[in-house]
Design a protein around this motif. Structure first.
Motif, mmCIF file in Angstrom:
data_model
loop_
_atom_site.group_PDB
_atom_site.id
_atom_site.type_symbol
_atom_site.label_atom_id
_atom_site.label_comp_id
_atom_site.label_asym_id
_atom_site.label_seq_id
_atom_site.Cartn_x
_atom_site.Cartn_y
_atom_site.Cartn_z
ATOM 1 N N ASP A 101 0.815 -1.213 0.000
ATOM 2 C CA ASP A 101 0.000 0.000 0.000
ATOM 3 C C ASP A 101 0.849 1.262 0.000
ATOM 4 O O ASP A 101 0.452 2.290 -0.543
ATOM 5 N N LEU A 102 2.018 1.196 0.635
ATOM 6 C CA LEU A 102 2.895 2.361 0.746
ATOM 7 C C LEU A 102 4.334 1.925 0.581
ATOM 8 O O LEU A 102 4.825 1.056 1.309
ATOM 9 N N ALA A 103 5.024 2.508 -0.411
ATOM 10 C CA ALA A 103 6.447 2.247 -0.603
ATOM 11 C C ALA A 103 7.231 3.438 -0.087
ATOM 12 O O ALA A 103 6.897 4.587 -0.375
ATOM 13 N N VAL A 104 8.277 3.168 0.674
ATOM 14 C CA VAL A 104 9.119 4.218 1.227
ATOM 15 C C VAL A 104 10.477 4.170 0.544
ATOM 16 O O VAL A 104 11.103 3.118 0.453
ATOM 17 N N VAL A 105 10.932 5.312 0.056
ATOM 18 C CA VAL A 105 12.228 5.424 -0.606
ATOM 19 C C VAL A 105 13.173 6.151 0.333
ATOM 20 O O VAL A 105 12.995 7.327 0.607
ATOM 21 N N SER A 106 14.177 5.437 0.833
ATOM 22 C CA SER A 106 15.131 6.022 1.771
ATOM 23 C C SER A 106 16.545 5.757 1.283
ATOM 24 O O SER A 106 17.298 4.979 1.851
ATOM 25 N N VAL A 107 16.893 6.439 0.174
ATOM 26 C CA VAL A 107 18.203 6.254 -0.445
ATOM 27 C C VAL A 107 18.745 7.598 -0.884
ATOM 28 O O VAL A 107 18.067 8.625 -0.798
ATOM 29 N N ASN A 108 19.981 7.580 -1.359
ATOM 30 C CA ASN A 108 20.601 8.763 -1.950
ATOM 31 C C ASN A 108 19.678 9.359 -2.997
ATOM 32 O O ASN A 108 19.007 8.640 -3.735
ATOM 33 N N VAL B 276 3.661 6.447 -2.494
ATOM 34 C CA VAL B 276 5.001 6.478 -1.953
ATOM 35 C C VAL B 276 5.268 7.562 -0.911
ATOM 36 O O VAL B 276 4.656 8.622 -0.929
ATOM 37 N N PHE B 277 6.174 7.233 0.007
ATOM 38 C CA PHE B 277 6.795 8.181 0.928
ATOM 39 C C PHE B 277 8.268 8.263 0.526
ATOM 40 O O PHE B 277 9.002 7.291 0.644
ATOM 41 N N VAL B 278 8.695 9.426 0.038
ATOM 42 C CA VAL B 278 10.086 9.613 -0.375
ATOM 43 C C VAL B 278 10.786 10.529 0.621
ATOM 44 O O VAL B 278 10.255 11.567 1.000
ATOM 45 N N THR C 228 1.088 10.715 -2.246
ATOM 46 C CA THR C 228 2.506 10.954 -2.004
ATOM 47 C C THR C 228 2.739 11.603 -0.645
ATOM 48 O O THR C 228 1.886 12.331 -0.131
ATOM 49 N N MET C 229 3.918 11.337 -0.101
ATOM 50 C CA MET C 229 4.336 11.965 1.148
ATOM 51 C C MET C 229 5.848 12.149 1.084
ATOM 52 O O MET C 229 6.563 11.337 0.503
ATOM 53 N N VAL C 230 6.337 13.237 1.684
ATOM 54 C CA VAL C 230 7.764 13.570 1.654
ATOM 55 C C VAL C 230 8.255 13.773 3.087
ATOM 56 O O VAL C 230 7.524 14.275 3.943
ATOM 57 N N GLY C 231 9.516 13.401 3.324
ATOM 58 C CA GLY C 231 10.056 13.400 4.674
ATOM 59 C C GLY C 231 10.521 14.728 5.227
ATOM 60 O O GLY C 231 11.607 14.798 5.832
ATOM 61 N N THR C 232 9.746 15.784 5.061
ATOM 62 C CA THR C 232 10.024 17.047 5.747
ATOM 63 C C THR C 232 9.201 17.051 7.035
ATOM 64 O O THR C 232 8.193 17.752 7.158
ATOM 65 N N PHE D 11 4.432 15.701 -2.628
ATOM 66 C CA PHE D 11 5.338 16.056 -3.714
ATOM 67 C C PHE D 11 5.143 17.512 -4.125
ATOM 68 O O PHE D 11 6.105 18.214 -4.460
ATOM 69 N N GLU D 12 3.889 17.969 -4.117
ATOM 70 C CA GLU D 12 3.605 19.350 -4.535
ATOM 71 C C GLU D 12 4.257 20.365 -3.592
ATOM 72 O O GLU D 12 4.844 21.355 -4.042
ATOM 73 N N SER D 13 4.166 20.125 -2.289
ATOM 74 C CA SER D 13 4.790 21.061 -1.344
ATOM 75 C C SER D 13 6.310 20.974 -1.432
ATOM 76 O O SER D 13 7.012 21.984 -1.292
ATOM 77 N N ALA D 14 6.833 19.771 -1.693
ATOM 78 C CA ALA D 14 8.276 19.611 -1.849
ATOM 79 C C ALA D 14 8.785 20.359 -3.078
ATOM 80 O O ALA D 14 9.870 20.949 -3.065
ATOM 81 N N LEU D 15 7.990 20.329 -4.154
ATOM 82 C CA LEU D 15 8.375 21.017 -5.386
ATOM 83 C C LEU D 15 8.554 22.515 -5.135
ATOM 84 O O LEU D 15 9.488 23.140 -5.650
#
Length: 372
Positions: free
Chosen positions: A83-90, A99-101, A126-130, A351-355
């Motif tokens: 349901d949710l993929a998290v990307v925690s890489v370079n 996704v949560f990036v 989408t979700m971003v880690g801020t 993603f929109e707020s991150a952009l």
């Protein structure tokens, strides 16, 4: 409020160690420990650079025998059970899914814009880690200003002393942090986290100017902290000083000053003063990385003064009875993001707020004459 049941969670970039700069460590200390504190989530898959690496991670953290191991992000992205993929890489290795990036979302504004458009076209969540947005002190400050507790806001100033990492040495294996154009350095990570919270509370810029400076052009590279020098003269283009001033959409005058130093005055690394027509609010933290640390600290304060009256400490954490309050740094506020994601109607950065932040970073750099 209805809570989603059993959010099936897959992560790309989870290591076997939890040392601060070990490969895959951020996925452990910020995401794994956060997820394990929440009953709404179940870890069902791990993706690393090889299947063998993913299996080692699964074994190291004693996940369920049913946990799937993937050797590339595509396998995880196509898994219908996630349901949710998290990307925690370079930042050079980010991929897409529901996704949560981690922050930064992309290595550049162009890359971030492409990801944002792709996510919108696919209709994914989408979700971003801020995660600073979720901090109780930030939430409290935002409410106080929205409710007009200090009248109409006129100006806001943030002063930051960044001593989290050394100013005159660096560590082998993470040299990309010394490159201003890498997309993964002090400007794009530490400063951007503070900038995101600043904008989240006060609103967007309509005019911005920056002054950027790097004082240490060459630094020695060590094989470990306090260890042996392996390169005595490595070129460094990342910043030691960041000064930003501007005007927000609400006409508020703002300034942000960040300096790289070994120690902070009066043990305060983060000081944020906001002034209105009726009073002022001062936020102070002893740590520069407050955005992912616990709020349960007597050294952290939110102080409000109305007119000529005495300053009053504003409580921002005793009412917090969530599971996040029991999770130690650096996962505390990341847990809050996950809680909001799992609860319908919960707020979190996208993603929109991150952009917008990526674009603002480019505007600041351009105004200071630095090429990105």
């Amino acid at each position: 409020m209805e809570v989603l049941e059993a959010v099936h969670f897959g992560i790309f970039g989870l290591g076997t160690q939890d040392g601060a700069l070990s490969i895959g460590a951020w996925g452990v200390i910020a995401h794994l420990k956060s997820i394990q504190a929440l009953p709404e989530y179940e870890i069902v898959a791990v993706a690393n650079s090889t299947v063998e690496s993913a299996k080692r991670t699964i074994a190291r953290w004693t996940f369920s025998a049913e946990t799937k191991a993937y050797g590339n992000p595509e396998g995880l992205a196509r898994d219908p059970n996630i349901d949710l993929a998290v990307v925690s890489v370079n930042v050079a290795k980010h991929y897409k899914k529901n996704v949560f990036v981690e922050w930064p979302l992309g290595a550049s504004f162009a890359e971030t814009e492409e990801l944002t458009k792709l996510a919108a076209a696919e209709g994914v969540k989408t979700m971003v880690g801020t995660q600073g947005q979720a901090d109780p002190s930030v939430q409290r400050l935002r409410v106080l200003l929205e409710e007009g507790e200090i009248g109409r806001v006129l100006r806001s100033t943030s002063v930051v002393c960044n001593g989290m990492t050394p100013i005159d040495t660096w560590l082998k294996g993470v040299e990309n942090y010394l490159d201003f154009k890498s997309g993964g350095n002090k400007f794009d990570i530490h400063f951007a986290h503070s900038l995101d919270t600043f904008v989240y509370v006060l609103g967007d810029f309509v005019d911005v100017q920056g002054i950027l400076k790097s004082s240490f052009k060459i630094v020695p590279i060590l094989d470990s902290w306090g260890g042996t020098v392996v390169d005595p003269a490595y070129p460094k283009t990342t910043l030691d000083y960041i000064f930003v001033q501007g005007v927000l959409e609400s006409k508020i005058l703002v300034s942000i000053a960040v300096r790289k130093a070994k120690s902070a005055a009066e043990n305060t690394r983060y000081r944020w003063l906001t002034t209105g027509t009726d009073g002022k609010i001062l936020v102070q933290f002893p740590e520069v990385t407050w955005q992912f640390s616990t709020a349960l600290s007597s050294d952290r304060s939110l102080e409000m003064r109305i007119g000529e009256g005495d300053a009053v400490d504003v409580d921002f954490w005793t009412a917090d009875t969530t599971l996040a309050a029991k999770v130690s740094r650096p996962g505390t506020n990341t847990v809050r993001l996950y809680e909001n994601f799992a609860n319908p109607g919960g707020g979190f950065p996208t993603f929109e707020s991150a952009l917008k932040i990526h674009q603002l970073l480019d505007m600041i750099a351009k105004s200071a004459g630095w090429n990105r």
